[in-house]
Structures are given as structure tokens and as C-alpha cells.
Design a protein around this motif. Sequence first.
Motif, short mmCIF file in Angstrom:
data_model
loop_
_atom_site.label_atom_id
_atom_site.label_comp_id
_atom_site.label_asym_id
_atom_site.label_seq_id
_atom_site.Cartn_x
_atom_site.Cartn_y
_atom_site.Cartn_z
N SER A 153 13.64 3.70 -5.15
CA SER A 153 12.13 3.30 -3.80
C SER A 153 12.90 2.62 -2.95
O SER A 153 12.77 3.02 -2.03
N TRP B 146 11.95 3.69 0.84
CA TRP B 146 12.09 2.66 2.55
C TRP B 146 12.41 3.19 3.21
O TRP B 146 12.66 2.84 4.35
N THR C 117 9.41 -2.80 4.47
CA THR C 117 10.49 -2.64 3.89
C THR C 117 10.83 -3.71 3.59
O THR C 117 12.29 -3.74 2.20
#
Length: 385
Positions: free
Chosen positions: A284, A288, A316
Amino acid sequence: MISREQSTKQTAYTDPEALAEVLAHVADLATETDTEGDFPEEAFQLLAQAGLLAVTLPGQPLDHTQGHTAQLLTLLKRVGSANLAVGRVYEGHINALLLAQLFGNPEQRQQWHADVRQHHLFSVWNTQADDGILIHELGGGRYELEGYKTFCSGANWVSRPLVTGELMRQGHKSGWQMCIIPTERIAPLEADARFWKPLGMRASASFKLNFTGIVLDESDLLGKPGNYFQQPYFSGGAIRFAAVQLGGAEALLEATRLMLRSMGRVDDVFQQMRLAEMACQIESGNLWLTQAGANNDAWLHDGTDPARIVAYANMTRTAIEAICLRVMHLCEKSVGARGLLRPLPFERIHRDLTMYLRQPAPDATLVDIGRWVGHQTTATHDLWT
Ligand SMILES: Cc1cc2nc3c(=O)[nH]c(=O)nc-3n(C[C@H](O)[C@H](O)[C@H](O)COP(=O)(O)OP(=O)(O)OC[C@H]3O[C@@H](n4cnc5c(N)ncnc54)[C@H](O)[C@@H]3O)c2cc1C
């Protein structure tokens, strides 16, 4: 300045094996400088010789003027994965070069680019306490600094620090000014020995330094007052420290896998569940970074509202902080107390990442995201497309 024992290779960046070799060496050295007052000088010699200090200069593989932000973030993550303290200092170097590129005049840029090729290490020192920096105009194009900066990563190992302060013209505040100090012209900066007693990131040598009495020329000033806070560059840069942080979490997953394999524990279903969640978390984070890098380049190119770039960078940064905290927790549970003993790397990385995750104003960052999202009139589906 990082000493030159060998000539600079073209760049290891374009050779995956050479890059992996350099970073593995940096990782191997990490324990040697995990002491207050120490600095990973040898690691920076390796980065310099591998061409990585110059990798964002014009014509280089990650030329700042051509975008490449997603690839830069991946590189920052990998350096952070090798050693978070090295990643912190390397990120500061890259940030200073970007600011020099954005706000320097052609003669300054030419000089600073030549300095990078000579292995000068740059940094950005903006953080300060109540005794922060004033830049007094003396007349005749000369300026005198007064005051201290805190968290000066790299301290006297940095030979081109970008320092910010309040510009004072005829005794009046004229705005937040950047300058780049060529340290060979000054005496070594005096450190406040009471300041740097950190939980982690010891090797980043983030001292409190005294700049009082340093005299600079006009050519040492970078840009105009206020340029430092220009958006989206100021807040948008959070994606770079987030990348370094994610590197720390990735190193924890790597070390966890190796330890569990060495103990014959990877077939345990609970360990598999934790490994699965850690892998999801890290990926993940990678997504990002990739998207933040792509958006940054595309949105700067098409003139998108800087507030949108900042909002995405803030998301982020916030998401990656949560990812790192979760990965640390899962890692601790997976390796247990015996995993947290030296010489295993977990306790050092854990300390370093805990310290480095503390970045400015996390609450205000979250509030800013909410405010921006709340005020948009576009459909939610179109917020980021
Ligand atoms: C290892 C390391 C290296 C660093 N190197 C550098 C460097 O080279 N150059 C540099 O310029 N800086 C450097 N820094 C400093 C860094 O950029 C941040 O300024 C610093 O980490 C912020 O610390 P903080 O957690 O005390 O922040 P804070 O912003 O003070 O946050 C602490 C808490 O207080 C809350 N808070 C913030 N403001 C307020 C307020 N007004 N009222 C109430 N609550 C508030 C926050 O939301 C958070 O919960 C470094 C930091 C670290 C950890």
C-alpha cells in the motif's frame, strides 16, 4: 565534504546490481555509527562514489527538471531501507538541490552543481527553537547570521547547508530567507552538546548548531524572502520523508521474513497472517508513493492548484505514518523479545523509525486534508483524477 577515495563512477542508479550492492554495503555499515555523535561518513562516500549525490542534477537519470518523482521516491525508500539515518541526510541533500534548482540564479546553480560533483553534501536546516536565526543586512552585499538551528542533520559533515532565517533590513523583519553556506569559509559550527540525546536516528547527527557571527555574501543568499514556503514545494516535499520512512518499514518486513525462515517458523498460520498483513501494508505504501510521484509531476506540469498537490502529499504522509506504525507492531509480535536483542537489527530500526516518524504538525496536516476535501465542489470520484 565527503572525501573522495576513488573517482566517481557514472552512476550506479542505472545499474540495478551495482545499486543493490552499494545499498547492501550501506546497510552492513549501519550498526557501526549507531552512537550519539557519530555519522555514517563511509556510507556517504559510497553514495558519492556511486554518483547518487548527483543523481538529480540536470542530465542525470533523476534530473529534477524532468520530473521522475516516483523513481526518486523509490530510491529514497531504498536508501532509507538500508539505513534510516543515511536516508534522512540523503533526503535533505536532495531537497536542498531541488530548492537550488527552483530558486537559484544560473551562476549559483552552476557553482552548486559543480560542488555536488566534488562530493559536497547539502542539507536543509529550517527547524529552530526560540533562539532561531536572524540574517542581518550589513550593507555592501554582506549579511551576518545570529542564532541557532535545531535538528541540523549531518551537522559539520555537511559542507553546503541550506539555512533559513528572518532577514533583517535596517532592523526590520523582511521575510524568511534561504542561504547556502560554503563551510570552508567559516570555522566549524559550534554544537550544543545538551541537545542531541535522541531515542533513535543517532547516526543522523541532528545537532543544535550556533550560526552567530557567520558573514555571507549576496551570492550565498538563495531566492527571495518567502520562497522557502512557496507551495506546493514546501508541504509537498513530505512525500520524500514518507518514502524514507517506508524504507524503514520495508527493512523490518525483510528482517522478519529472514528471522522466521531461519527459525523454521514461516509455516505457522499466525505468522503467515502477520506476514500477509505486513506485505499488504508495505505494498500500500509503495502504491501511495508511485501515485504521489506521478500526480506531483503531472499536476506541476499542467498547473494544477498547488493546494491539491499539497493535499495529496499530506494524505501520502499520513497514510505512510500509519503503515509504518502498524508494520512495527506486527514485526514486534512476529519476532518476539529475542528478536529485539542486538545484534539483530530490529531494535535499531524500531528506534530509528519511531523517532523519524515524528515530523512537523501531524494533527494540522490531517485537518488540512479534511478542510481541502470538505470544500471541493467536484464529485468525490473526481477529487484526484
Ligand atoms: C531524526 C530527525 C532529523 C531531523 N532533521 C532535520 C533537518 O535536517 N532539518 C530540519 O529543518 N529539521 C529536521 N528535523 C525536524 C523535523 O523536520 C521536525 O521539525 C520535527 O521532527 C518535528 O518534531 P515534533 O514532533 O516536535 O513536531 P511538532 O510539530 O511540535 O509535533 C508534536 C506534537 O504537537 C502537536 N502540535 C504541533 N503544533 C502545535 C501547536 N501549535 N499547539 C498544540 N499542539 C501542536 C503535533 O500535532 C504533534 O502532536 C529532524 C527531525 C528528526 C526526528
